[in-house]
Write an enzyme that holds these catalytic residues in place. Structure first.
Site, PDB file in Angstrom:
ATOM      1  N   LYS A 186       0.944  -1.130  -0.030  1.00  0.00           N
ATOM      2  CA  LYS A 186      -0.155  -0.153  -0.023  1.00  0.00           C
ATOM      3  C   LYS A 186       0.802   1.172  -0.039  1.00  0.00           C
ATOM      4  CE  LYS A 186      -3.970   1.663   2.667  1.00  0.00           C
ATOM      5  NZ  LYS A 186      -5.015   1.941   3.903  1.00  0.00           N
ATOM      6  N   SER A 200      -9.894   1.756   2.875  1.00  0.00           N
ATOM      7  CA  SER A 200      -9.188   2.448   1.935  1.00  0.00           C
ATOM      8  C   SER A 200      -7.782   1.742   1.351  1.00  0.00           C
ATOM      9  CB  SER A 200      -8.311   3.582   3.055  1.00  0.00           C
ATOM     10  OG  SER A 200      -7.191   2.917   3.811  1.00  0.00           O
ATOM     11  N   SER A 226     -10.062  -0.604   7.064  1.00  0.00           N
ATOM     12  CA  SER A 226      -9.457  -0.498   5.730  1.00  0.00           C
ATOM     13  C   SER A 226      -8.904  -1.573   4.957  1.00  0.00           C
ATOM     14  CB  SER A 226      -8.318   0.705   5.797  1.00  0.00           C
ATOM     15  OG  SER A 226      -9.025   1.851   5.677  1.00  0.00           O
TER      16      SER A 226
END
Lengths: 95, 477, 473
Positions: free
Chosen positions: C66, C142, C166
């Site tokens: 990420k 997210s 997330s």
């Protein structure tokens, strides 16, 4: 509790974010909406409840006073938007 | 109107740990800009702090030495404000649960003892350094993250002199602990002051100003004196004082109002989520207490009691820890009769030989040698005070004993009248006017004649004996 | 070959049997990314970043990362304009652990909501990621880029971060396995903080076994993180036991109420029945303060975020706007650099901490957090697990909730409490809606008991085939 435009302006200044008139208008409305929802909390009696600052039962986390190597200057400055010699440069600070 | 000043001091103190508060970067002073930094002290995204064990221990030590109550539960908080020397735009500090509270420091002024309350001693981190240029400012983060203590006094101080005395005592006490070099020039000790005035004898709270940018203890004293005058004039003329922050301009010797930054209520303190709290138990406190040496106040009182010194002399002797250790060693090696003289030699001629780079204990002179010198001067009267000073200098240079130097350089006093009489005769012959003056009752003339004899003997003549001999000689004439 | 379709444990076996190499895997994966990422947009800065895994080891499997986890030498921008061009001078601890384990990571990073602010990956300065199961839908957020990459076989496995759901919510939306470890289990050093007291890094994988493998690599004490706990980590692959007999599961009644999509409810109930048939024991329980979780979260998370994000000021790195003077530089940089959601959260958090409001908002939220934690402690006295839907709905359409922040916040309603309580949870695929969108089952466990979580998830997975269904791209 609600939040008015003036409060949003103050908070934006504290946060160092410039807001255009339109942006301010829009954000004030949204924040007011969100705060109205958050106000649900005020119905709870929290008088004798300890706040949770840390979820883990940890304390006295310490490291030994032993030097570690610092970053080479090249790496320190590799992202600098503006630099001079070894230093970062910012617009003049007036006191 | 007559006013009373109400002063509170806020001292920031660097702890002399090897590494910074939250990372392993060195704290060494005076390195090239931004060479003692890492992702943590630069506040780089993703980096996290881990507190320095030594910084905590030193902080507790200071708190205890300042008679504070160390709290069992203490935590770090974030103090949020934007400034370019603060890389995270928040400072890790302490807010509602500081390390320690309710301490005091006793000071002495004109023989009066006064207790100054200490509100709190808390831990935080230092910010970086800005170097201002014409059109820009340069940022150096080497100092960022050095462990700092904030020592806040109660507004118990009522004059610039008391403020000075408080700072001197604080510095002396902390230096005894070996946890900071307390060097204002290097910025390892900094002081801000809050001051307000009130009509003398009342308890009204006046409007207070915060004073910053004082670079020495004298600067603090001067700034406070200036501010008392400024505020008094304004109050007398009926002007309204504003609560503001003012910078001391040492060159112009005045304070200037600063543009207001974020006020205290804008700091948005909240518990630092990256740092778990500290629980400080009794055993930890006891362990650290053991490492606290006899502090200057106690040492001074003991010197007065054990060695019969005056308060004035004792206070000077204990000002620095190393100096006091040296002094005590000297006092111990001296005969009771000579104690006062030794103390006077230390605070007088010996202190005169020190410099900013060479403290009294670093001079090339041992306690035994000093005792030996004083003995030659006071007891055996082998050399004069004046010669003693010369010998002392020579001792520092060579490390030799006083006796050796006196012998080597043939500096022993001449006290026998036979040797002295011929010189005295010479002096009398050469100075008929002085002789006449003496006979006319002018005491100064005698001292002049003694001086002549001293000069002729290259300082070796025993002045007391010379004086007696001249007096006798002229009385008989 | 289509090595990219395989799981990490399958590939490791192939490498061991000398049927393939690390280079082949990377090259296959590169082809796959080139083939489908134009549609999915799981990765960012594709034109400027290197696709190849650096420090590739002969036996390693590349991990996709990420964009908020620092990688030395590879841009890490949190998908925010304000971190434009930011090249961290150091690696996150999890990255060093991946390298030390003999694996590698992709220099190309996964898309996310800016600073992890969001539940749809639409708040990325690079534009949204598309759900591989329906390109018109969001992948969740997210960590939407990480989840979509794994679902689309553009990643073998991936790391995400979870502050309020997330990892789990996008795992649920994309039909993959997502695990949020106990707070303190995985080092946060090098994870660009959103909310320090809630953030955890965790794996997004094709199956539970890979989740255990990746947890073995990233877990454990880190001296650089004061909130990392120094207790031993067991070998999670030993917990991969296909047996649910006698395991005690609580079903919180507060999670099966209005707002829960009826289709999701039915699918989750079916999953519960499946576990019952495998010997797990179920009972209804209560988490009475559930309704306060979202408001508490949005105070604590935004307050911490407002402070964590103060450092993005144009001084040392990232964007710096042209300006007259210092304050103007701060304000313009932050106006230009932050997206709408970031601004909303910074303002909200600043407000919650500000003078006169602290007690009513922040302090009160910390106290209610205590109550929420107590709710879980009470249930875990008698139960090993709690099971809930991961999300009240399946993936929603791109743009659908962008104008209503509050509606977006409520899509995390089932995942947020876990972060507030600091406990671990996993989302595993448990079916599909009629429209063909994946649904996730969320299993919550006791602190530092990730092994137990993996065991029940593994048992469920071994007796179902949802994880084997792949989207058509």
């Amino acid at each position: 509790m609600s939040i008015d435009k003036k409060t949003v302006e103050d908070v934006a200044h504290l946060s160092r974010i410039e807001l255009g008139e339109k942006e301010l208008e829009k954000l004030s409305g949204q924040l007011e909406h969100i705060l109205a929802f958050i106000d649900k909390l005020s119905s709870l009696n929290t008088e004798n409840i300890a706040p949770t600052n840390h979820i883990l039962p940890l304390n006295n986390v310490l490291r030994k006073d032993e030097p570690q190597s610092s970053l080479p200057i090249k790496k320190t400055l590799q992202n600098a938007p503006e630099k001079q010699g070894n230093s970062f440069v910012v617009p003049k600070v007036i006191e | 109107m007559k006013y009373e000043a109400v002063i509170g001091l806020e001292v920031h103190l660097h702890l002399n740990t090897r590494t910074k508060a939250f990372c392993g970067c060195s704290t060494e002073f005076g390195k090239e800009p931004n060479t003692q930094v890492c992702p943590v002290c630069l506040g780089f995204p993703g980096s996290l702090p881990v507190y320095n064990q030594a910084a905590l221990d030193y902080a507790i030590k200071v708190a205890l030495a300042l008679n504070c109550r160390v709290q069992e539960y203490t935590k770090f908080d974030r103090k949020n404000y934007f400034y370019p020397d603060l890389p995270k735009n928040y400072q890790v500090s302490q807010y509602d649960l500081p390390l320690s509270v309710h301490g005091f420091l006793d000071i002495e002024l004109n023989g009066q003892l006064k207790r100054i309350g200490i509100t709190r001693v808390h831990m935080e981190e230092d910010a970086g350094k800005l170097i201002h240029q014409e059109n820009a400012s340069l940022v150096d983060f080497n100092r960022t993250g050095i462990p700092l203590l904030e020592i806040v006094s109660e507004p118990d101080i009522n004059s610039p002199e008391e403020a000075y005395e408080y700072l001197a005592m604080l510095k002396s006490t902390i230096q005894y602990l070996d946890v900071s070099d307390c060097d204002m020039e290097k910025g390892s000790l900094r002081c801000d002051a809050n001051i307000s005035l009130r009509p003398a004898g009342t308890k009204i709270l006046g409007v207070k100003t915060e004073l910053k940018n004082m670079n020495s203890f004298k600067g603090v004293k001067d700034a406070l004196s200036y501010e008392i005058r400024r505020q008094a004039e304004m109050l007398d003329s009926g002007e309204k004082l504003r609560q503001d922050t003012r910078l001391w301009d040492a060159k112009a010797q005045e304070t200037i109002a600063m543009r207001t930054k974020e006020g205290a209520k804008d700091y948005r303190y909240f518990p630092e989520p990256d740092l778990p709290p500290f629980i400080i138990k009794e055993d930890k406190i006891a362990e650290i207490k053991k490492t606290i040496p006899e502090l200057p106040k106690e040492k001074m009182q003991r010197f007065i009691k054990d060695y019969g010194l005056t308060e004035y002399v004792a206070k000077i002797l204990v000002a620095s820890k190393q100096g006091a250790l040296f002094a005590e060693e000297c006092l111990k090696k001296t005969t009771d009769k000579n104690i006062k003289s030794v103390a006077n030699w230390i605070i007088g001629p010996l202190s005169a030989l020190t410099s900013s780079t060479c403290a009294i204990h670093e001079l090339n002179i041992s306690a035994d040698n000093l005792a030996g010198l004083v003995d030659l001067v006071e007891n055996e009267k082998i050399i004069s005070n004046l010669t003693g000073k010369i010998v002392l200098e020579e001792m520092c240079k060579t490390g030799k004993t006083a006796k050796a130097i006196v012998e080597e350089k043939n500096l022993a006093q001449i006290s026998d009248s036979q040797s002295l009489n011929s010189i005295i005769e010479e002096a009398i012959k050469e100075n008929p006017k002085s002789v006449a003056d003496f006979k006319a009752g002018k005491a100064n003339a005698l001292m002049f004649l003694v001086g002549q004899v001293m000069r002729k003997s290259s300082g070796k003549a025993n002045p007391k004996v010379v004086q007696e001999l001249i007096r006798k000689r002229l009385a008989n004439a | 070959m289509e090595l990219y379709k395989l799981t990490a444990h399958e590939l490791l076996k192939k490498i061991k049997n000398k049927e393939t190499t690390s280079e082949q895997i990377v090259s296959d994966l590169t082809k796959r990314i080139k083939g489908v990422d134009a549609k999915v947009q799981a990765y960012v800065r594709a034109s400027s970043s290197t696709l190849l895994a650096p420090d590739s080891k002969p036996n390693g499997i590349p991990v996709s990362i990420k964009d908020n986890i620092c990688t030395d030498g590879y841009n890490t921008e949190c998908c925010s304009k304000i971190l434009q061009g930011f090249n961290p001078p150091y690696n996150a601890t999890v990255i060093n652990k991946i390298i030390a384990s003999g694996n590698s990571f992709l220099g190309l990073k996964c898309n996310m909501d800016e600073f992890a602010f969001g539940s749809s990956t639409e708040n990325s300065c690079f534009g949204p990621t598309h759900n591989p199961w329906n390109l018109d839908c969001v992948p969740g957020g997210s960590s939407g880029g990480s989840a979509a990459a794994v679902a689309a076989d553009e990643a073998i496995w991936a790391l995400g971060s979870d502050t309020g759901g997330s990892i789990r919510q996008p795992a649920s939306f994309c039909g993959v396995v997502g695990l949020k470890p106990t707070y303190g289990r995985v080092s946060r050093y090098g994870l660009i903080a959103f909310a320090s007291s809630l953030d955890q890094i965790g794996p997004l994988t094709k199956d539970v076994q890979d989740s255990a493998f990746l947890m073995n690599i990233i877990s454990g004490y880190d001296a650089h993180d004061s909130t990392s706990i120094n207790i031993p980590v067991s070998d999670y692959t030993k917990d991969l036991i296909n047996d649910a007999k006698g395991l005690k599961v609580g079903i919180p009644k507060e999670y099966f109420v209005e707002g829960l999509d009826s289709e999701i409810k039915a699918i989750v109930e079916e999953a519960i029945n499946k576990l019952k048939s495998l010997g797990a024991q179920f009972k209804e329980v209560s988490l009475p303060h559930t309704e306060y979780a979202v408001p508490v979260y949005y105070i604590i998370a935004t307050a911490e975020a407002s402070s964590n994000l103060a450092r993005f000021d144009g001084v040392q790195y990232g964007l710096r706007a042209k300006a007259e003077g210092l304050v103007d530089m701060y304000k313009k940089t932050r106006q230009l650099g932050f997206g709408d959601e970031a601004k909303r959260r910074i303002l909200l958090g600043t407000f919650a901490l500000s003078h006169g409001y602290y007690d009513a908002y922040y302090l009160r939220a910390l106290k209610v957090r205590t109550l929420i934690k107590q709710d879980f402690d009470n249930v875990f006295k008698d139960f090993d697990y709690i099971i809930t839907p991961t999300s009240p709905t399946a993936a929603f359409g791109i743009g659908e909730k962008m104008d209503d922040p509050l509606k977006m916040y409520l899509s995390d309603i089932y995942t947020i409490s876990v972060n507030l309580a600091g406990i671990p949870a996993i989302s595993v695929p448990c079916g599909f809606t009629k429209k063909g969108l994946p649904v996730g089952l969320q299993i919550l466990g006791k602190p530092f008991n990730e092994g137990m979580l993996l065991r029940l998830a593994y048992t469920y997975e071994q007796n179902t085939a949802w994880h084997k269904v792949k989207p058509r791209l």
